[in-house]
Design a protein around this motif. Structure first.
Motif, PDB file in Angstrom:
ATOM      1  N   VAL A  46       0.848  -1.199   0.000  1.00  0.00           N
ATOM      2  CA  VAL A  46       0.000   0.000   0.000  1.00  0.00           C
ATOM      3  C   VAL A  46       0.881   1.246   0.000  1.00  0.00           C
ATOM      4  N   SER A  47       0.724   2.025  -1.048  1.00  0.00           N
ATOM      5  CA  SER A  47       1.608   3.172  -1.247  1.00  0.00           C
ATOM      6  C   SER A  47       1.299   4.312  -0.277  1.00  0.00           C
ATOM      7  N   ASP A  48       0.115   4.284   0.346  1.00  0.00           N
ATOM      8  CA  ASP A  48      -0.253   5.392   1.233  1.00  0.00           C
ATOM      9  C   ASP A  48      -0.139   4.995   2.705  1.00  0.00           C
ATOM     10  N   GLU A  51       0.268   7.850   5.191  1.00  0.00           N
ATOM     11  CA  GLU A  51      -0.950   8.647   5.383  1.00  0.00           C
ATOM     12  C   GLU A  51      -1.969   7.885   6.239  1.00  0.00           C
ATOM     13  N   LEU A  52      -2.069   6.566   6.001  1.00  0.00           N
ATOM     14  CA  LEU A  52      -2.992   5.749   6.794  1.00  0.00           C
ATOM     15  C   LEU A  52      -2.560   5.744   8.266  1.00  0.00           C
ATOM     16  N   ARG A  58      -4.283  10.112  14.365  1.00  0.00           N
ATOM     17  CA  ARG A  58      -5.132  11.292  14.622  1.00  0.00           C
ATOM     18  C   ARG A  58      -6.533  10.918  15.069  1.00  0.00           C
ATOM     19  N   ASP A 258     -14.394   5.692   9.948  1.00  0.00           N
ATOM     20  CA  ASP A 258     -13.055   5.539  10.526  1.00  0.00           C
ATOM     21  C   ASP A 258     -12.519   4.114  10.386  1.00  0.00           C
ATOM     22  N   LEU A 259     -13.422   3.149  10.275  1.00  0.00           N
ATOM     23  CA  LEU A 259     -12.978   1.759  10.133  1.00  0.00           C
ATOM     24  C   LEU A 259     -12.160   1.554   8.862  1.00  0.00           C
ATOM     25  N   GLU A 260     -12.358   2.439   7.880  1.00  0.00           N
ATOM     26  CA  GLU A 260     -11.629   2.261   6.615  1.00  0.00           C
ATOM     27  C   GLU A 260     -10.120   2.368   6.834  1.00  0.00           C
ATOM     28  N   VAL A 261      -9.719   3.100   7.849  1.00  0.00           N
ATOM     29  CA  VAL A 261      -8.286   3.216   8.147  1.00  0.00           C
ATOM     30  C   VAL A 261      -7.799   1.944   8.846  1.00  0.00           C
ATOM     31  N   LEU A 263      -9.191  -1.069   9.251  1.00  0.00           N
ATOM     32  CA  LEU A 263      -9.331  -2.359   8.564  1.00  0.00           C
ATOM     33  C   LEU A 263      -8.278  -2.505   7.463  1.00  0.00           C
ATOM     34  N   GLN A 264      -7.579  -1.431   7.161  1.00  0.00           N
ATOM     35  CA  GLN A 264      -6.438  -1.549   6.242  1.00  0.00           C
ATOM     36  C   GLN A 264      -5.135  -1.748   7.008  1.00  0.00           C
ATOM     37  N   ARG A 268      -2.590  -5.933   8.081  1.00  0.00           N
ATOM     38  CA  ARG A 268      -1.228  -5.901   7.525  1.00  0.00           C
ATOM     39  C   ARG A 268      -0.184  -5.824   8.630  1.00  0.00           C
ATOM     40  N   ALA A 272       0.114  -9.786   8.851  1.00  0.00           N
ATOM     41  CA  ALA A 272       0.795  -9.527   7.587  1.00  0.00           C
ATOM     42  C   ALA A 272      -0.036  -9.980   6.391  1.00  0.00           C
ATOM     43  N   ARG A 274      -3.346  -9.060   3.620  1.00  0.00           N
ATOM     44  CA  ARG A 274      -4.120  -7.935   3.065  1.00  0.00           C
ATOM     45  C   ARG A 274      -5.389  -7.754   3.889  1.00  0.00           C
TER      46      ARG A 274
ATOM     47  N   ARG B  27      -7.581  13.217   5.809  1.00  0.00           N
ATOM     48  CA  ARG B  27      -7.836  11.916   5.169  1.00  0.00           C
ATOM     49  C   ARG B  27      -7.216  11.947   3.783  1.00  0.00           C
ATOM     50  N   ASP B  28      -5.891  12.123   3.769  1.00  0.00           N
ATOM     51  CA  ASP B  28      -5.228  12.223   2.473  1.00  0.00           C
ATOM     52  C   ASP B  28      -4.700  10.873   2.000  1.00  0.00           C
ATOM     53  N   HIS B  33      -6.110   1.976  -4.539  1.00  0.00           N
ATOM     54  CA  HIS B  33      -4.680   1.902  -4.844  1.00  0.00           C
ATOM     55  C   HIS B  33      -4.465   1.537  -6.293  1.00  0.00           C
ATOM     56  N   TYR B  52      -5.564 -16.234  -1.493  1.00  0.00           N
ATOM     57  CA  TYR B  52      -5.913 -16.679  -0.136  1.00  0.00           C
ATOM     58  C   TYR B  52      -6.672 -17.996  -0.159  1.00  0.00           C
ATOM     59  N   VAL B 164     -11.275  -1.101   0.515  1.00  0.00           N
ATOM     60  CA  VAL B 164     -11.987  -1.117   1.790  1.00  0.00           C
ATOM     61  C   VAL B 164     -12.826   0.164   1.991  1.00  0.00           C
ATOM     62  N   LEU B 168     -17.001   0.107   2.607  1.00  0.00           N
ATOM     63  CA  LEU B 168     -17.701   0.607   3.796  1.00  0.00           C
ATOM     64  C   LEU B 168     -18.827   1.566   3.413  1.00  0.00           C
TER      65      LEU B 168
END
Lengths: 492, 211
Positions: A46-48, A51-52, A58, A258-261, A263-264, A268, A272, A274, B27-28, B33, B52, B164, B168
């Motif tokens: 994941v390239s971000d 940020e995640l 936060r 907020d779960l989107e952050v 759960l990613q 991982r 480890a 996805r 939220r940047d 992806h 998987y 994800v 949601l």
């Protein structure tokens, strides 16, 4: 926290013993190195990630800053969805509430999803004392329970056991608890998992009460989230008539989004992957699907005291992924048991002394169970600055000061056994401000170096007990510098 | 004072030092992806499901009943659980005994059923995840848990999202959700991955495209 680990020796003692156990060190090294490499790969996908991680930090900080408001909002949402909310100030109260709830169902056994909070409060032991048997259903927890052992890792509690040891435990102990292990059980992981499946299935199918924790609670909707791999979680969360979830008050996130952050970042960082094989969410009760009665027990047990510490409160951001354990050079050698708490490793070293206070020997020693290398901070998906908190807690142990215990401000006295450290620091302060004395002292030290002991006598033994004393050089650095002018004129 | 008041009071006192000002949460991070076409997203879903250890099949709506019948036959299934709202046509080609998802059926009864066929609510390509939300074509949570063989039908591309965050947005938190990424698995023994501990040990996902 619970009595599970009462009587534990301080970290240095327990660690020295563990380091001498070659099987344990081998098992741990294999496991931590495997998962460390896998995690790095999962994160690089994941390239971000940065940020995640920042967003996760936060969101958690924001939640903690308004925890009272979000707790009230959560309570309202859970109640509106058909759940019943209870509040427990400490372990004893939480155990009392759960015991009463189980008794009200008339049942004398419960199935449990792996949960750090219920381990923290020693729920199984409390239920046992009231004649209620709690079956751990996570494979690793089952291994620990059958082996009359203690968990040693947050994610993989039986990480210290290898397949041969697990086979022996199953063969010897399963019949005590229900369906015995199959005849001729070998030590292949697939066969061992099959034995656990058969053993536990008979418990799942008849269970009337399930007990769980939760990875997240959404204040806005009253939704609880459990993240797992095996399906034992789904069994416990959906088959019984009554579900009781015991959750630390810091597990809240404000919104569904907020779960989107997390759960990613959580899967991982922890396994480890996805995504972990199963994630269950539930909001109160649903007619005809799953438990008809749902109780949520909100647990404080030292969390509000931790919240009162301006530096230490960041430990409450923890989402229990265990990435910090797997990269820690100290954990890798000492193992989880040496930490004397259900929270081992770097996070345990800052969480346990805050939740329990630094009154006991083990808790006062935990802030020192680290090399301060910073690897834990680097992998933390919510950016907890563990080294910063460790240093802060060390200062508190040595110097004492004002802290909050059970909601009250109290002044801690400097811990015993650190008098030598304080004296040494005072002496150093004086010596460094008196250059003449420093020079004389250093020369004297060099001349007598043959006579220096390998360990310190008296109160200094506490320090040298876990460290080798550095040898004193033949000549003080300042003398060498004067003699050679810093080596610039081709040192003679 | 009860524990509720005590805990809330402690929280408020603990936060006395916290200033009122606050920076908003940035939220940047990405909504998805990479850039992919719709077909590529579906392809990625298939890849990640297979990675998987889910078994992935692709067909169109005309081929679906035959495929399901074939999968049940190959499995040697004698009975199949059917959610109340499952498309009648999906099981039209099979003669396997159907067991209705009834509120009264006990877990032990479910344990005797060989397979279950359901639809899904959404599927996530980047993680290889299917999400069930208890709608009538998916049934209660327990029916996809107790039988050892789960066949899940995903309509592509309209039920597929990339990520994800996108999943949601589509889901309703009031419903009980089950996110499934591959079959049940454990890594508790020396971190060796073993499929199938308590949930279905075989997960077959059928991606149904428009013909």
């Amino acid at each position: 926290m619970s009595g599970t680990f009462v009587g534990m020796p301080a970290f240095p003692e327990a660690a020295r013993e563990a380091v001498g156990n070659a099987t344990l060190r081998g098992n741990l090294r294999h496991a931590t190195h495997t998962i460390r490499a896998k995690r790095a790969k999962a994160v690089s996908e994941v390239s971000d990630w940065a940020e995640l991680r920042e967003a996760g930090k936060r969101i958690k900080d924001h939640t903690l800053r308004h925890l009272d408001r979000y707790l009230e909002q959560l309570e309202e949402a859970v109640t509106a969805a058909g759940g019943i909310v209870h509040w427990a100030a400490d372990a004893a109260e939480a155990n009392e509430i759960v015991t009463q709830l189980v008794k009200m169902t008339g049942e004398s056994e419960v199935v449990k999803v792996k949960s750090m909070a219920t381990q923290e409060i020693g729920l199984n032991e409390a239920l046992e004392a009231e004649g209620i048997r709690a079956y751990e259903t996570d494979l690793a927890e089952l291994i620990v329970q059958l082996g009359k052992d203690r968990p040693s890792h947050i994610l993989v509690p039986a990480i210290h056991r290898n397949r041969g040891e697990i086979r022996d435990i199953f063969t010897q102990e399963m019949s005590e608890w229900g369906r015995p292990a199959p005849e001729g059980l070998t030590d292949t992981p697939a066969e061992l998992a099959e034995a656990a499946r058969l053993h536990l299935r008979e418990k799942f199918l008849r269970a009337e009460v399930g007990i769980s924790g939760a990875n997240f609670m959404v204040a806005e909707t009253g939704t609880l989230v459990v993240v797992e791999s095996e399906g034992n979680g789904r069994m416990c969360l959906t088959l019984p008539e009554t579900l009781i979830s015991v959750v630390g008050i810091e597990k809240i996130v404000p919104t569904w989004r907020d779960l989107e952050v997390f759960l990613q970042t959580l899967p991982r960082s922890s396994t480890a992957e996805r995504m972990n094989p199963y994630t269950s969410t539930w909001t109160g009760t649903t007619d005809g699907d799953g438990p008809s009665t749902f109780h949520l027990v909100l647990l404080d047990n030292g969390r509000t005291d931790t919240l009162a510490d301006e530096v230490g409160r960041q430990a409450l951001r923890c989402i229990r992924c265990s990435a910090c354990l797997n990269v820690c050079p100290v954990y890798e050698r000492a193992g989880g048991h040496a930490y004397g708490s259900v929270y081992p490793g770097p996070i345990g070293a800052i969480l346990s002394p805050q939740l329990r206070g630094t009154g006991s020997e083990i808790d006062a020693s935990l802030p020192y169970a680290s090399s301060l290398c910073g690897a834990c901070y680097e992998v933390c998906p919510v950016a907890i600055d563990i080294p910063e908190v460790l240093v802060h807690l060390r200062e508190r142990v040595v110097e004492g000061g004002e802290v909050t215990r059970e909601g009250n401000r109290v002044v801690l006295r400097p811990a015993k056994g650190h008098a030598a450290e304080r004296a040494a620091m005072r002496a150093a302060r004086w010596a460094f401000t008196h250059p003449g004395a420093l020079r004389t002292g250093q020369r004297a030290a060099s001349r007598t170096r043959r006579f220096h002991p390998r360990t310190l006598p008296g109160p200094g033994r506490a320090w040298s007990g876990t460290r080798d004393l550095p040898p004193v050089p033949a000549e003080p650095f300042r003398d060498w510098w004067q003699r050679t002018r810093g080596g610039k004129d081709g040192a003679k | 004072m009860n524990s509720r008041e005590r805990i809330l009071g402690r929280v408020r006192r603990a936060l006395a030092d916290v200033p009122a000002d606050e920076t908003p949460i940035a939220r940047d991070y990405l909504r998805e992806h990479g850039r992919r076409t719709v077909a590529e997203t579906v392809e990625l879903l298939a890849e990640n499901l297979a990675d998987y250890r889910a078994i992935v099949h692709r067909t169109d709506s005309a081929g679906l009943p035959g495929l399901i019948a074939g999968l049940l036959e190959k499995r040697g299934a004698a009975s199949v659980l059917v959610p109340p709202g499952l498309d009648e046509g999906w099981l039209a080609a099979t003669g396997v005994t159907r067991v209705a998802d009834r509120a009264e059926s006990t877990p032990a009864e479910l344990d005797r059923v060989d397979s279950v066929v359901t639809a899904c609510a959404v599927a996530i390509a980047e993680t290889g995840t299917i999400v069930l939300d208890g709608s009538p074509d998916q049934g209660r949570r327990r029916i996809t848990l107790v039988p050892d063989h789960h066949v899940c039908v995903v309509r592509v591309p309209d039920q597929v999202v990339s990520s994800v965050p996108q999943a949601l947005e589509r889901l309703d938190p009031v419903r009980p959700l089950t996110w499934i990424s591959g079959p049940s698995a454990t890594s508790d023994i020396e971190l060796d991955r073993v499929e199938g501990v308590h949930g279905p040990r075989t997960l077959e996902v059928i991606l149904v495209g428009e013909a």
